[in-house]
Scaffold this motif. Structure first.
Motif, mmCIF file in Angstrom:
data_model
loop_
_atom_site.group_PDB
_atom_site.id
_atom_site.type_symbol
_atom_site.label_atom_id
_atom_site.label_comp_id
_atom_site.label_asym_id
_atom_site.label_seq_id
_atom_site.Cartn_x
_atom_site.Cartn_y
_atom_site.Cartn_z
ATOM 1 N N ALA A 192 38.872 33.030 36.124
ATOM 2 C CA ALA A 192 39.718 34.110 36.652
ATOM 3 C C ALA A 192 40.375 34.909 35.530
ATOM 4 C CB ALA A 192 40.787 33.535 37.579
ATOM 5 N N VAL A 193 40.562 34.283 34.364
ATOM 6 C CA VAL A 193 41.166 34.987 33.230
ATOM 7 C C VAL A 193 40.292 36.160 32.801
ATOM 8 C CG1 VAL A 193 41.808 34.767 30.790
ATOM 9 C CG2 VAL A 193 42.421 32.958 32.404
ATOM 10 N N VAL A 194 38.966 36.008 32.909
ATOM 11 C CA VAL A 194 38.039 37.012 32.383
ATOM 12 C C VAL A 194 38.190 38.358 33.093
ATOM 13 C CG1 VAL A 194 35.618 37.574 32.007
ATOM 14 C CG2 VAL A 194 36.448 35.243 31.571
ATOM 15 N N PRO A 195 38.037 38.448 34.431
ATOM 16 C CA PRO A 195 38.237 39.756 35.066
ATOM 17 C C PRO A 195 39.668 40.254 34.923
ATOM 18 C CG PRO A 195 38.013 38.040 36.732
ATOM 19 C CD PRO A 195 37.641 37.432 35.419
ATOM 20 N N GLY A 196 40.644 39.319 34.898
ATOM 21 C CA GLY A 196 42.031 39.747 34.738
ATOM 22 C C GLY A 196 42.253 40.460 33.418
ATOM 23 N N ALA A 197 41.665 39.923 32.335
ATOM 24 C CA ALA A 197 41.815 40.552 31.022
ATOM 25 C C ALA A 197 41.126 41.908 30.984
ATOM 26 C CB ALA A 197 41.249 39.638 29.941
ATOM 27 N N LEU A 198 39.920 41.998 31.560
ATOM 28 C CA LEU A 198 39.181 43.259 31.550
ATOM 29 C C LEU A 198 39.888 44.323 32.387
ATOM 30 C CD1 LEU A 198 35.556 41.847 31.901
ATOM 31 C CD2 LEU A 198 36.650 42.740 29.830
ATOM 32 N N ILE A 199 40.393 43.930 33.550
ATOM 33 C CA ILE A 199 41.117 44.884 34.399
ATOM 34 C C ILE A 199 42.428 45.308 33.732
ATOM 35 C CG2 ILE A 199 42.316 45.161 36.612
ATOM 36 C CD1 ILE A 199 40.191 43.212 37.784
#
Length: 401
Positions: A261-268
């Motif tokens: 979940a960290v991955v899309p959160g960082a990109l967004i």
């Protein structure tokens, strides 16, 4: 070969190298302990309170490392390379050496290395992205911790079937592989692409300086609440899930879900427009994490833990990104000191979390109260960030009148 194409490739190389560095230093160096803790508890090597102490020692190391960054005069690439090699050695040491005192020293040192690598890799990477005209790739850098966390979660259970020693050694070897892949990218050519000099900014008024100092103090104080608010879940999630869902395989999946979940959160988060106020973004991110923590108490089922892991993970590194952006808003290119103080405050929150939660959970047999306190800290942080933003709007309105 066009200059634009060269810059794009250089930006992606820098972003991916920093992503791998943060995956090693943060995802493996700091958070491998989370999936290893239940295994070490099962083996009888630790009890819950001792596990909480080891976690807090790691966060103490992170605090000390963050505080020392402002006084270090070595090249960023030297700090990153040294921090990565030391992290791999410390992970191997957890499997090869034995005893609580030795583990405490190793986890403290790992915390120092993770802080140094995080600060210097972030600074080096963000500078390279600015020089190559690709600041939007900052989100790629901050997916690194999530990728590392997901790897520890997915591999921890499998490797840990051969025991915690094999798990720690496996993580150390994985770190060495990742380090080898990016080693040459962290070269000494730090001034190869000098950024254009910006025109000097107009001196701020006395009112603007006072407001900036006040905002900086609030940023440092409230960033510490984020450290306390997430760390209890981030340290004990597999243990908490095993208590709520005994005899199932679900608990092994929530930690890698948090990391993913960290991955899309960082990109967004990196795509958030620069004109959006960082304090509002931080308030929203804190509120999401508070809800994620509450769900593990209010809805202790597979669905509740899954949603809670997603809500806790998505804003995890986005919070760091927004805080760094706000520090740069307040201090510009001289933001390193403020970032260091904020990171140290975050470290204090992380130290206090396990020390508060583990003894209470061991005494009561439940993490419910510590988790609700953590959610309350995040909720208070969200409300205070919004209050600081509203006050600044009123102050600007008065000064412009």
């Amino acid at each position: 070969m066009s200059l634009i194409g060269y810059d794009r490739r250089g930006a992606w190389r820098a972003a991916l190298a920093c992503m791998a560095a943060l995956a090693v230093a943060m995802g493996l160096g700091r958070f491998a302990f989370t999936p290893m803790l239940p295994i070490m508890l099962h083996e009888g090597k630790l009890d819950l309170q001792a596990g909480g102490v080891l976690a807090s020692l790691n966060y103490l190391g992170y605090f000390l490392g963050a505080m020392s960054c402002a006084s270090i005069r070595l090249k960023a690439v030297s700090m990153v390379r040294g921090g990565l090699i030391a992290t791999a050695a410390l992970l191997l040491g957890m499997g090869l050496l034995h005893g609580f005192t030795v583990w405490g020293a190793l986890r403290t040192a790992a915390g120092v290395m993770s802080a140094w690598t995080f600060v210097f890799a972030s600074g080096w990477g963000l500078r390279r992205l600015a020089e190559t005209g690709a600041p939007a790739l900052a989100g790629v850098i901050y997916t690194g911790p999530g990728i590392g966390i997901a790897a520890t979660g997915l591999l921890g259970g499998a490797v840990g079937r051969w025991g915690s020693n094999a798990g720690w050694i496996g993580f150390g070897l994985l770190s060495l592989v990742l380090i080898a892949l990016v080693w040459r990218i962290f070269s000494d050519g730090e001034a190869a692409h000098a950024a254009p000099q910006a025109a000097p900014a107009a001196a701020p008024t006395a009112a603007e300086s006072a407001a900036a100092r006040s905002d900086a103090r609030w940023l440092v104080a409230l960033y510490g609440l984020a450290g306390f608010g997430y760390i209890i879940t981030a340290t004990f999630l597999p243990v908490i899930a095993r208590q709520a869902l005994p005899g199932t395989n679900w608990p092994d999946l929530f930690w890698p879900l948090f990391g993913l979940a960290v991955v899309p959160g960082a990109l967004i988060g990196a795509r958030a427009p620069l004109h959006w106020d960082n304090r509002l973004l931080l308030g929203a991110a804190y509120a999401l994490q508070a809800l994620g923590v509450v769900l593990s108490v209010a809805w202790p089922t597979a669905i509740g833990f899954a949603l809670g892991s997603l809500l806790l993970g998505m804003p995890f590194t986005a919070i760091t990104l927004f805080a760094m952006r706000d520090a740069r808003r307040l201090r510009g290119n001289a933001a390193a000191g403020l970032i260091g103080y904020a990171t140290a405050s975050y470290g204090v929150g992380q130290i206090l979390g396990p020390l508060f939660a583990a003894p209470l959970a061991q005494r009561t047999g439940s993490f419910a109260v510590p988790l609700l306190v953590a959610a309350g800290a995040l909720g208070m942080g969200a409300a205070l960030f919004i209050a600081v933003w509203r006050r600044s709007c009123v102050t600007k309105g008065i000064s412009n009148a």
